[in-house]
Design an enzyme around this catalytic site. Structure first.
Site, PDB file in Angstrom:
ATOM      1  N   HIS A  53       0.832  -1.218   0.000  1.00 37.83           N
ATOM      2  CA  HIS A  53       0.000   0.000   0.000  1.00 37.83           C
ATOM      3  C   HIS A  53       0.874   1.279   0.000  1.00 37.83           C
ATOM      4  CE1 HIS A  53      -3.363  -2.615   1.208  1.00 37.83           C
ATOM      5  NE2 HIS A  53      -2.713  -2.974   2.274  1.00 37.83           N
TER       6      HIS A  53
HETATM    7  O1  RIB Z   1      -5.102   0.215   4.662  1.00 32.51           O
HETATM    8  C1  RIB Z   1      -3.712   0.168   4.501  1.00 32.51           C
HETATM    9  C2  RIB Z   1      -3.050   1.226   5.304  1.00 32.51           C
HETATM   10  O2  RIB Z   1      -3.279   1.004   6.690  1.00 32.51           O
HETATM   11  C3  RIB Z   1      -1.505   1.215   5.142  1.00 32.51           C
HETATM   12  O3  RIB Z   1      -1.027   2.515   5.266  1.00 32.51           O
HETATM   13  C4  RIB Z   1      -1.053   0.378   6.296  1.00 32.51           C
HETATM   14  O4  RIB Z   1       0.271   0.712   6.729  1.00 32.51           O
HETATM   15  C5  RIB Z   1      -2.035   0.771   7.363  1.00 32.51           C
HETATM   16  O5  RIB Z   1      -1.579   1.979   7.950  1.00 32.51           O
END
Ligand code: RIB
Ligand code: CA
Length: 330
Positions: free
Chosen positions: A253
């Site tokens: 992500h």
């Molecule tokens: O949904 C994914 C996000 O939530 C990413 O930034 C992960 O590190 C968590 O913070």
């Protein structure tokens, strides 16, 4: 991966495994372009995310990257919501139980130099002559506080790349909510409505940045500490997702958000939407609602990424971890 346009960049997040890889990517791709890492409570409590930011700087030094970004200690809890951490995915240390890769780590020198996070972001925005990009990859608590406490500085943000929200498919914090927005829905609501130049990278897009065990073979034998850390942390991350979701795969992500901030040619399609956040729903809190059609509801619109060049991102991501650091902008 191109080393960006040399613009100053701040990372605001909650390291966390994927945050950690995003930070390593920035240190290797743009070096001194990364002016600061500011920590926010999210995946782990903020004292842990602070320690982890310091560990990543040390790890990069062991790979010959001398640059030391400033570290800001940001919000220890969401604006109003309770803090909900994710050690079940990121490990008790927040870095996939990799304590043994940091023998004798001492946070005290970093603690002595650390700043309060929101004030640090404001100072950098005020002092930088050129545009400053912010990658926000945790709950948006620090960014919301920046807007209310330092509006003049906030108005100088060149671009705010946010990893968060979900508009198609299920969420990852609830059936309808993505974790960063779910963790602090009031902050997200305020930031999305602020009028700042936002590029939002939602969950349905970052889920395409899949990492599986076989992908880690590309990192083996490279000799960099970044690769060794990434292999260990991702093995933990992939297993944790398997245990919890039944699928042995992880999602990059935050590295994707960082990569887009460095090289936005990775974005193939985006749309201008107004985005609202549910803050009162018993089962829908944290849901992101996009006004795409002619609903006649005025308000600040933000760029929402719909398509990215995932193949080029993945190749560049693994190359950046394996290879020597790119010539970092001064
Ligand atoms: O949904 C994914 C996000 O939530 C990413 O930034 C992960 O590190 C968590 O913070
Ligand atoms: Ca994060």
């Amino acid at each position: 991966m191109s080393t960006g346009d040399g613009a100053a960049l701040i990372y605001d997040g909650d390291p966390g495994i994927d945050d950690a890889l995003a930070i390593l990517l920035a240190l290797r791709a743009i070096g001194a372009g990364l002016r600061a890492i500011t920590c926010v409570a999210g995946n782990v409590p903020v004292p842990k995310s602070f320690r982890n930011a310091a560990k990543l700087i040390e790890l990069s030094k062991r790979d010959g990257i001398a640059h030391e970004p400033e570290i800001g200690i940001g919000s220890a809890k969401p604006l109003r919501a309770p803090l909900r951490t994710s050690e079940h995915i990121h490990g008790s240390d927040g870095l996939g139980e990799t304590q043994d890769l940091f023998p004798g780590f001492d946070p005290r020198p970093y603690l002595a130099k650390a700043r309060e996070g929101v004030g640090l972001i404001a100072d950098i925005l005020s002092r930088e002559p050129g545009p400053v990009k912010i990658v926000a990859a945790g709950p948006l608590t620090n960014i919301a506080k920046l807007i209310t406490r330092y509006p003049t500085a906030a108005a100088r943000v060149g671009e705010l790349v946010i990893m968060g929200g979900v508009f198609e498919g299920e969420g990852n914090a609830s059936p309808v909510a993505e974790y960063n927005v779910y963790s602090d829905p009031h902050a997200a609501r305020a930031v999305f409505a602020s009028g700042l130049p936002i590029r939002l990278l939602p969950l349905e897009v970052t889920r395409r940045a899949v990492v599986r065990r076989e992908h880690l073979n590309a990192l083996r034998g490279s000799g960099s500490m970044a690769s060794e850390f990434a292999i260990r942390a991702l093995e933990y991350y992939i297993r944790a997702h398997g245990d919890r979701l039944g699928k042995e795969e992880g999602y990059l992500h935050d590295p994707l958000a960082m990569a887009i901030a460095i090289d936005d040619s990775l974005v193939l399609e985006e749309e201008l939407w107004r985005v609202e956040v549910e803050v009162k729903g018993e089962i829908t809190t944290g849901q992101t609602v996009a006004y795409r059609g002619p609903w006649g509801v005025e308000g600040n619109r933000i760029r929402v990424v719909r398509e990215v060049d995932i193949g080029r991102f993945s190749r560049a991501f693994f190359m950046a971890l394996k290879g020597p650091p790119a010539r970092a902008h001064p």
